[in-house]
Every structure is written in C-alpha cells, then in structure tokens.
Design a protein around this motif. Sequence first.
Motif, PDB file in Angstrom:
ATOM      1  N   MET A  72       0.839  -1.210   0.000  1.00  0.00           N
ATOM      2  CA  MET A  72       0.000   0.000   0.000  1.00  0.00           C
ATOM      3  C   MET A  72       0.875   1.261   0.000  1.00  0.00           C
ATOM      4  O   MET A  72       1.892   1.317   0.688  1.00  0.00           O
ATOM      5  N   ALA A  73       0.456   2.217  -0.809  1.00  0.00           N
ATOM      6  CA  ALA A  73       1.232   3.467  -0.912  1.00  0.00           C
ATOM      7  C   ALA A  73       1.248   4.209   0.422  1.00  0.00           C
ATOM      8  O   ALA A  73       0.323   4.073   1.221  1.00  0.00           O
ATOM      9  N   LYS A  74       2.307   4.967   0.643  1.00  0.00           N
ATOM     10  CA  LYS A  74       2.439   5.706   1.903  1.00  0.00           C
ATOM     11  C   LYS A  74       1.342   6.772   2.021  1.00  0.00           C
ATOM     12  O   LYS A  74       1.058   7.484   1.056  1.00  0.00           O
ATOM     13  N   LEU A  75       0.739   6.834   3.197  1.00  0.00           N
ATOM     14  CA  LEU A  75      -0.278   7.865   3.442  1.00  0.00           C
ATOM     15  C   LEU A  75       0.460   9.129   3.896  1.00  0.00           C
ATOM     16  O   LEU A  75       1.060   9.140   4.961  1.00  0.00           O
ATOM     17  N   LYS A  76       0.417  10.156   3.072  1.00  0.00           N
ATOM     18  CA  LYS A  76       1.215  11.354   3.383  1.00  0.00           C
ATOM     19  C   LYS A  76       0.411  12.477   4.015  1.00  0.00           C
ATOM     20  O   LYS A  76       0.978  13.403   4.569  1.00  0.00           O
ATOM     21  N   SER A  77      -0.897  12.414   3.868  1.00  0.00           N
ATOM     22  CA  SER A  77      -1.701  13.543   4.348  1.00  0.00           C
ATOM     23  C   SER A  77      -3.072  13.062   4.805  1.00  0.00           C
ATOM     24  O   SER A  77      -3.445  11.901   4.568  1.00  0.00           O
ATOM     25  N   LEU A  78      -3.811  13.981   5.408  1.00  0.00           N
ATOM     26  CA  LEU A  78      -5.181  13.669   5.825  1.00  0.00           C
ATOM     27  C   LEU A  78      -6.032  13.359   4.594  1.00  0.00           C
ATOM     28  O   LEU A  78      -6.950  12.544   4.653  1.00  0.00           O
ATOM     29  N   ASP A  79      -5.707  14.017   3.485  1.00  0.00           N
ATOM     30  CA  ASP A  79      -6.388  13.727   2.221  1.00  0.00           C
ATOM     31  C   ASP A  79      -6.231  12.261   1.849  1.00  0.00           C
ATOM     32  O   ASP A  79      -7.203  11.596   1.479  1.00  0.00           O
ATOM     33  N   ASP A  80      -4.992  11.772   1.946  1.00  0.00           N
ATOM     34  CA  ASP A  80      -4.716  10.361   1.618  1.00  0.00           C
ATOM     35  C   ASP A  80      -5.516   9.436   2.537  1.00  0.00           C
ATOM     36  O   ASP A  80      -6.063   8.422   2.103  1.00  0.00           O
ATOM     37  N   LEU A  81      -5.559   9.797   3.808  1.00  0.00           N
ATOM     38  CA  LEU A  81      -6.277   8.961   4.774  1.00  0.00           C
ATOM     39  C   LEU A  81      -7.771   8.971   4.477  1.00  0.00           C
ATOM     40  O   LEU A  81      -8.434   7.924   4.551  1.00  0.00           O
ATOM     41  N   LEU A  82      -8.292  10.142   4.117  1.00  0.00           N
ATOM     42  CA  LEU A  82      -9.711  10.246   3.762  1.00  0.00           C
ATOM     43  C   LEU A  82     -10.028   9.295   2.605  1.00  0.00           C
ATOM     44  O   LEU A  82     -10.985   8.516   2.676  1.00  0.00           O
ATOM     45  N   VAL A  83      -9.216   9.322   1.579  1.00  0.00           N
ATOM     46  CA  VAL A  83      -9.446   8.466   0.408  1.00  0.00           C
ATOM     47  C   VAL A  83      -9.346   6.989   0.807  1.00  0.00           C
ATOM     48  O   VAL A  83     -10.191   6.168   0.440  1.00  0.00           O
ATOM     49  N   HIS A  84      -8.336   6.670   1.598  1.00  0.00           N
ATOM     50  CA  HIS A  84      -8.150   5.292   2.056  1.00  0.00           C
ATOM     51  C   HIS A  84      -9.393   4.799   2.796  1.00  0.00           C
ATOM     52  O   HIS A  84      -9.895   3.691   2.553  1.00  0.00           O
ATOM     53  N   GLU A  85      -9.913   5.620   3.692  1.00  0.00           N
ATOM     54  CA  GLU A  85     -11.092   5.228   4.483  1.00  0.00           C
ATOM     55  C   GLU A  85     -12.350   5.171   3.622  1.00  0.00           C
ATOM     56  O   GLU A  85     -13.239   4.362   3.866  1.00  0.00           O
ATOM     57  N   LEU A  86     -12.422   6.047   2.624  1.00  0.00           N
ATOM     58  CA  LEU A  86     -13.587   6.021   1.731  1.00  0.00           C
ATOM     59  C   LEU A  86     -13.593   4.739   0.897  1.00  0.00           C
ATOM     60  O   LEU A  86     -14.647   4.135   0.670  1.00  0.00           O
ATOM     61  N   GLN A  87     -12.421   4.314   0.472  1.00  0.00           N
ATOM     62  CA  GLN A  87     -12.326   3.066  -0.297  1.00  0.00           C
ATOM     63  C   GLN A  87     -12.699   1.875   0.572  1.00  0.00           C
ATOM     64  O   GLN A  87     -13.340   0.922   0.122  1.00  0.00           O
ATOM     65  N   ASP A  88     -12.322   1.954   1.837  1.00  0.00           N
ATOM     66  CA  ASP A  88     -12.680   0.910   2.802  1.00  0.00           C
ATOM     67  C   ASP A  88     -14.206   0.838   2.948  1.00  0.00           C
ATOM     68  O   ASP A  88     -14.805  -0.237   2.901  1.00  0.00           O
ATOM     69  N   MET A  89     -14.836   2.011   3.093  1.00  0.00           N
ATOM     70  CA  MET A  89     -16.291   2.050   3.288  1.00  0.00           C
ATOM     71  C   MET A  89     -17.047   1.647   2.031  1.00  0.00           C
ATOM     72  O   MET A  89     -18.122   1.054   2.106  1.00  0.00           O
ATOM     73  N   TYR A  90     -16.500   2.000   0.888  1.00  0.00           N
ATOM     74  CA  TYR A  90     -17.148   1.643  -0.378  1.00  0.00           C
ATOM     75  C   TYR A  90     -17.227   0.113  -0.483  1.00  0.00           C
ATOM     76  O   TYR A  90     -18.258  -0.453  -0.833  1.00  0.00           O
ATOM     77  N   ASP A  91     -16.143  -0.541  -0.135  1.00  0.00           N
ATOM     78  CA  ASP A  91     -16.119  -2.003  -0.145  1.00  0.00           C
ATOM     79  C   ASP A  91     -17.026  -2.569   0.955  1.00  0.00           C
ATOM     80  O   ASP A  91     -17.772  -3.524   0.727  1.00  0.00           O
ATOM     81  N   ALA A  92     -16.971  -1.952   2.132  1.00  0.00           N
ATOM     82  CA  ALA A  92     -17.791  -2.423   3.261  1.00  0.00           C
ATOM     83  C   ALA A  92     -19.276  -2.364   2.897  1.00  0.00           C
ATOM     84  O   ALA A  92     -20.013  -3.331   3.131  1.00  0.00           O
ATOM     85  N   GLU A  93     -19.711  -1.256   2.318  1.00  0.00           N
ATOM     86  CA  GLU A  93     -21.132  -1.115   1.960  1.00  0.00           C
ATOM     87  C   GLU A  93     -21.538  -2.169   0.936  1.00  0.00           C
ATOM     88  O   GLU A  93     -22.651  -2.692   0.987  1.00  0.00           O
ATOM     89  N   LYS A  94     -20.636  -2.472   0.020  1.00  0.00           N
ATOM     90  CA  LYS A  94     -20.976  -3.492  -0.989  1.00  0.00           C
ATOM     91  C   LYS A  94     -21.093  -4.867  -0.344  1.00  0.00           C
ATOM     92  O   LYS A  94     -21.957  -5.660  -0.733  1.00  0.00           O
ATOM     93  N   GLN A  95     -20.250  -5.140   0.625  1.00  0.00           N
ATOM     94  CA  GLN A  95     -20.369  -6.416   1.352  1.00  0.00           C
ATOM     95  C   GLN A  95     -21.706  -6.486   2.075  1.00  0.00           C
ATOM     96  O   GLN A  95     -22.371  -7.525   2.096  1.00  0.00           O
ATOM     97  N   ILE A  96     -22.104  -5.359   2.682  1.00  0.00           N
ATOM     98  CA  ILE A  96     -23.369  -5.314   3.430  1.00  0.00           C
ATOM     99  C   ILE A  96     -24.553  -5.511   2.487  1.00  0.00           C
ATOM    100  O   ILE A  96     -25.514  -6.206   2.817  1.00  0.00           O
ATOM    101  N   MET A  97     -24.442  -4.922   1.310  1.00  0.00           N
ATOM    102  CA  MET A  97     -25.516  -5.036   0.326  1.00  0.00           C
ATOM    103  C   MET A  97     -25.763  -6.502  -0.029  1.00  0.00           C
ATOM    104  O   MET A  97     -26.896  -6.914  -0.253  1.00  0.00           O
ATOM    105  N   LYS A  98     -24.703  -7.282  -0.077  1.00  0.00           N
ATOM    106  CA  LYS A  98     -24.848  -8.710  -0.392  1.00  0.00           C
ATOM    107  C   LYS A  98     -25.386  -9.491   0.809  1.00  0.00           C
ATOM    108  O   LYS A  98     -26.089 -10.482   0.648  1.00  0.00           O
TER     109      LYS A  98
END
Length: 175
Positions: A1-27
């Motif tokens: 995984m690429a280095k998280l350099k900023s709060l922006d990076d962390l926001l994107v990382h967490e959003l990708q996590d939630m996007y996957d989480a919601e899809k798992q929940i949908m199933k």
Amino acid sequence: MAKLKSLDDLLVHELQDMYDAEKQIMKALPKMARAATHPKLRAAFEEHLEQTEGQIERLEQVFKLLGLPAKGKKCDGMAGLIEEGKKMMEQDAEPSVKDAALIAAAQKVEHYEIASYGCVCTYAEMLGYEQVHDLLGQNLEEEETTDEKLTILAESVINLEAEEADDTEEEEVSR
Ligand SMILES: [Fe+2]
Ligand SMILES: [Fe+2]
C-alpha cells in the motif's frame, strides 16, 4: 500500500474501505432478511438494504467530487463481522432467539459504520470539503437511525419473545 502522506490520503483510504464495506453489506442484507423470522425485523433489513444502495451512490458522488474513480479496497473488518453473522445464521436456534442474535450481528455492523463515517466526516470537515461532509453526514445519520431502530425492535419485541421461548422450554422440561 502506498504511503499515506496527508489527511487527504487517509480520507481516500477510508472512503475506499467504506465503499467495499457497503458493498459487502448489500450482499449480506438479503440473506439476513431471509434468516429473520419476525416480520418487523425482516422489513427493517429490507429497508436498510434500500438505504445501503443510496449510501453507495452517495459514496460514488463523494469520489466524483474528489476527482477520483469510485474504487473499493477490501474491508477486512466488515468481512469479519459478516462472517460472524453468517455463522449465526447457520446456527440452530429458536426463531426468536435467532432474531435476537441477528439484531446483535446487525448492530455490530452499524457500529462499525458509525465509527467509520464519523471519522471521514471529521476529516472532510477539517479539510473544508463541505459537500463531501454533507453527503457522508447523511450516511452517518442513516446508520445511527438504523441502530436506534434495531435497539427498539430488540427491546420491544424480539428479546421478549426470546425470553418467552426459554420459559416455554423450561415448562416443558418440568412437566
Ligand atoms: Fe451503510
Ligand atoms: Fe448500515
């Protein structure tokens, strides 16, 4: 995984996590609805499935606002919670007891989502992303409302019936 350099990076990382989480929940939600016995619980799961679809759309809007492709990153936390829920669905149990257990599994999922959306809301606010904050805030609110509804359902109907099921069994044994 690429280095998280900023709060922006962390926001994107967490959003990708939630996007996957919601899809798992949908199933998982249709399976939980099928496993539920009480019509109110089944309806609650079905209603939240619809909400979840809307939440995924909001996440897609968020990615668009940030100029990024909507992309998920496997959420191990949600996979674990869903795996536990699955085991519970397969467990032999009195219907009302199983309903109570399904509520517990669902509330664990909601709490995970509340924590996650709470974090990304804070990051978006700190970064001054008003629209992103607003969209994520709507998802957060829906998760909180769902959690409250499940608590009311558990307290008012299902836990009571689970207790009664237990009492009936005791009576049968004493006879
Ligand atoms: Fe959700
Ligand atoms: Fe949820």
